[in-house]
Motif scaffolding. Structure first.
Motif, PDB file in Angstrom:
ATOM      1  N   GLU A  38       0.745  -1.214   0.091  1.00 41.76           N
ATOM      2  CA  GLU A  38       0.078   0.097   0.145  1.00 41.76           C
ATOM      3  C   GLU A  38       0.722   1.273  -0.061  1.00 41.76           C
ATOM      4  O   GLU A  38       0.281   2.340  -0.183  1.00 41.76           O
ATOM      5  CB  GLU A  38      -1.074  -0.045   1.342  1.00 41.76           C
ATOM      6  CG  GLU A  38      -1.909  -1.108   1.134  1.00 41.76           C
ATOM      7  CD  GLU A  38      -2.694  -1.147   2.655  1.00 41.76           C
ATOM      8  OE1 GLU A  38      -3.136   0.050   3.000  1.00 41.76           O
ATOM      9  OE2 GLU A  38      -3.119  -2.334   2.825  1.00 41.76           O
ATOM     10  N   LEU A  39       2.058   1.294  -0.015  1.00 40.57           N
ATOM     11  CA  LEU A  39       2.856   2.495  -0.026  1.00 40.57           C
ATOM     12  C   LEU A  39       2.739   3.058  -1.262  1.00 40.57           C
ATOM     13  O   LEU A  39       2.724   2.383  -2.483  1.00 40.57           O
ATOM     14  CB  LEU A  39       4.334   1.977   0.493  1.00 40.57           C
ATOM     15  CG  LEU A  39       4.756   1.226   1.726  1.00 40.57           C
ATOM     16  CD1 LEU A  39       6.264   0.775   1.745  1.00 40.57           C
ATOM     17  CD2 LEU A  39       4.465   2.063   2.711  1.00 40.57           C
ATOM     18  N   ALA A  40       2.941   4.630  -1.123  1.00 44.97           N
ATOM     19  CA  ALA A  40       2.775   5.228  -2.349  1.00 44.97           C
ATOM     20  C   ALA A  40       4.239   5.748  -2.650  1.00 44.97           C
ATOM     21  O   ALA A  40       5.030   6.028  -1.834  1.00 44.97           O
ATOM     22  CB  ALA A  40       1.843   6.459  -2.121  1.00 44.97           C
ATOM     23  N   TRP A  41       4.534   5.952  -4.110  1.00 46.33           N
ATOM     24  CA  TRP A  41       5.730   6.313  -4.807  1.00 46.33           C
ATOM     25  C   TRP A  41       5.582   7.695  -5.336  1.00 46.33           C
ATOM     26  O   TRP A  41       4.450   8.065  -5.982  1.00 46.33           O
ATOM     27  CB  TRP A  41       6.104   5.217  -5.514  1.00 46.33           C
ATOM     28  CG  TRP A  41       6.338   3.972  -4.765  1.00 46.33           C
ATOM     29  CD1 TRP A  41       5.351   2.972  -4.708  1.00 46.33           C
ATOM     30  CD2 TRP A  41       7.486   3.525  -4.383  1.00 46.33           C
ATOM     31  NE1 TRP A  41       5.821   1.922  -3.832  1.00 46.33           N
ATOM     32  CE2 TRP A  41       7.384   2.307  -3.840  1.00 46.33           C
ATOM     33  CE3 TRP A  41       8.795   3.714  -4.559  1.00 46.33           C
ATOM     34  CZ2 TRP A  41       8.325   1.404  -3.471  1.00 46.33           C
ATOM     35  CZ3 TRP A  41      10.030   3.075  -3.946  1.00 46.33           C
ATOM     36  CH2 TRP A  41       9.482   2.041  -3.317  1.00 46.33           C
ATOM     37  N   ILE A  42       6.697   8.288  -5.427  1.00 51.73           N
ATOM     38  CA  ILE A  42       6.572   9.608  -6.371  1.00 51.73           C
ATOM     39  C   ILE A  42       7.217   9.029  -7.725  1.00 51.73           C
ATOM     40  O   ILE A  42       8.156   8.485  -8.026  1.00 51.73           O
ATOM     41  CB  ILE A  42       7.465  10.441  -5.708  1.00 51.73           C
ATOM     42  CG1 ILE A  42       7.178  11.169  -4.449  1.00 51.73           C
ATOM     43  CG2 ILE A  42       7.762  11.867  -6.744  1.00 51.73           C
ATOM     44  CD1 ILE A  42       8.214  12.070  -3.545  1.00 51.73           C
ATOM     45  N   SER A  43       6.339   9.444  -8.764  1.00 52.42           N
ATOM     46  CA  SER A  43       6.672   9.180 -10.076  1.00 52.42           C
ATOM     47  C   SER A  43       7.254   9.967 -10.803  1.00 52.42           C
ATOM     48  O   SER A  43       7.032  10.967 -10.848  1.00 52.42           O
ATOM     49  CB  SER A  43       5.292   8.721 -10.811  1.00 52.42           C
ATOM     50  OG  SER A  43       5.635   8.302 -12.176  1.00 52.42           O
TER      51      SER A  43
END
Length: 444
Positions: A394-399
């Motif tokens: 569920e971790l969010a990433w910077i694209s």
């Protein structure tokens, strides 16, 4: 050139041949977990050099091979760091609002120079960084880290990206430049506004320049023990404009890469029980752990850029003069030709390419390591029962085509072990750092 097992270079059709189809190196589908698979797919399909797009309509070559990347970084006569060689830019085919321009637009700074001009500016930057007092820096990072931890300790939960990993390097680096806390915050906001490439980017760039020019004016007349003063009074005699743009490069590159290094190390500690056990049990030192992170998840995955100075065949591809080539640091670290049997680097091995290679190897890697080591060590000891508050998936990433950093790292804990002075911090001082003052002096 060596090529991966099972790969056959395309036939040499000459430099007028059609470029193979390019793969987008950006987009929300390419989070940090997806990137290793993409690099291996590109390696299987194209070999050590692959066609990519780094922004809408902006094509480039991604250098995936370890040997090829070393050649790219070392042979300035064929691969220049000066974006004024870039054919798309010369021909006016890069939109003024392209998100790539803040990273590759020319500035009079060491990142965009070759040869003697680069050596002159690099000498000033390297000597200014070498003048940092490591003991004072370590103490300052630890105190700032403990204050940040104290600011969220009572909540027993935090998001370690915005509350810790993003704040700590900014506080330390602005102090090293000689900025006070309030002005440092203004600089951070201005640079963030410039990089996002929206309608306010030009205003943000002007605000950034105004802050740094005011700092330069102050330090030229009243020098202190800081990096800005060291640059201004170095025998290389940098102009105010050169000091300005080298400060921008140092702040942007140094800040975000350190943020990513801290956040990624903490993620692996939280998500990889074997890694955490090895570190806790003393089988790995903190520095060993940091190097394993640099091998597997370098803070900058892809670094812009080099520009071909002539037509040549490179990595099995026909490169034209003026083409952009991107340093695939993460992919080159994973090149099967340089990894030991089993595919995992040995602890203590620092031959990774996380800091680049050749004349442009990152000059700030020592202070970056010290900041990261202290940040990780401090939070491990102050929050010993730290655990992830969500599933790893569920971790969010910077694209971004350059960096696949975490956007968030939510955690929880129950028993913070804070120093007595930090257990009940005053609200107006909780986030206030203690800056480590560098000491200028003889070069290393």
């Amino acid at each position: 050139m060596t090529t991966p097992h099972g790969y056959s270079p395309p036939p040499a059709d000459g430099f007028g041949a059609r470029r193979p189809a390019a793969t987008a190196l950006y987009g929300p589908h390419l989070d940090g977990d997806a990137m290793p698979g993409l690099y291996e797919e590109l390696r299987r399909t194209h070999g050590p050099v692959a066609p990519v797009t780094v922004a809408p309509g902006i094509t480039a070559w991604l250098v995936l091979g370890h040997r090829e990347l070393l050649r790219l970084t070392r042979e300035e006569q064929d691969f220049s760091h000066d974006p004024r060689h870039w054919s798309l830019l010369r021909e006016g085919r890069v939109p003024a609002d392209s998100p790539i321009l803040p990273f590759v637009g020319w500035r009079p700074a060491l990142l965009f120079a070759d040869g003697q001009q680069h050596r002159r500016m690099r000498a000033a930057v390297s000597d200014a960084l070498a003048g940092i007092n490591g003991h004072e820096l370590r103490r300052g990072v630890r105190v700032a880290a403990e204050r940040l931890i104290a600011s969220f300790a009572d909540r027993r939960e935090a998001d370690l990206v915005p509350h810790y990993a993003r704040k700590l390097p900014m506080q330390v680096i602005t102090g090293l430049l000689g900025l006070d806390d309030r002005t440092g915050q203004r600089l951070v906001h201005a640079i963030a506004g410039m990089v996002v490439a929206n309608a306010d980017s030009a205003n943000a760039s002007r605000r950034m320049n105004a802050i740094l020019l005011a700092l330069i004016d102050e330090k030229r007349s009243r020098p202190g023990d800081d990096v800005t003063s060291a640059l201004l009074h170095h025998p290389a005699r940098l102009t105010d404009e050169e000091v300005l743009h080298n400060l921008v490069v140092m702040f942007v590159a140094g800040n975000q890469t350190t943020v990513n290094w801290i956040a990624t190390t903490l993620r692996i500690l939280l998500c990889d029980p074997a890694f955490r056990s090895s570190l806790t049990g003393g089988h790995l030192s903190v520095d060993d752990a940091l190097d394993l992170v640099l091998w597997r998840f370098p803070p900058t995955q892809n670094f812009p850029a080099r520009y071909a100075t002539r037509d040549l065949t490179f990595g099995g591809q026909s490169i034209k003069a003026g083409d952009m080539l991107v340093l695939g640091l993460a992919a080159a670290n994973a090149d099967p030709s340089v990894l030991p049997p089993g595919g995992s680097p040995v602890a203590g091995n620092r031959s990774h390419l996380a800091f680049g290679a050749g004349p442009h190897t990152c000059p700030a890697q020592d202070p970056a390591r010290l900041i990261t080591r202290t940040a990780v060590d401090t939070i491990r000891h102050r929050l010993p029962d730290l655990e992830l508050a969500v599933e790893e998936s569920e971790l969010a990433w910077i694209s971004s085509p350059w960096s696949k950093g975490l956007a968030a790292l939510p955690v929880r804990f129950t028993d913070p072990q804070l120093p007595l002075a930090q257990r009940h911090p005053r609200p107006d001082r909780a986030d206030r750092p203690t800056h480590a003052a560098p000491q200028t002096g003889e070069p290393r």
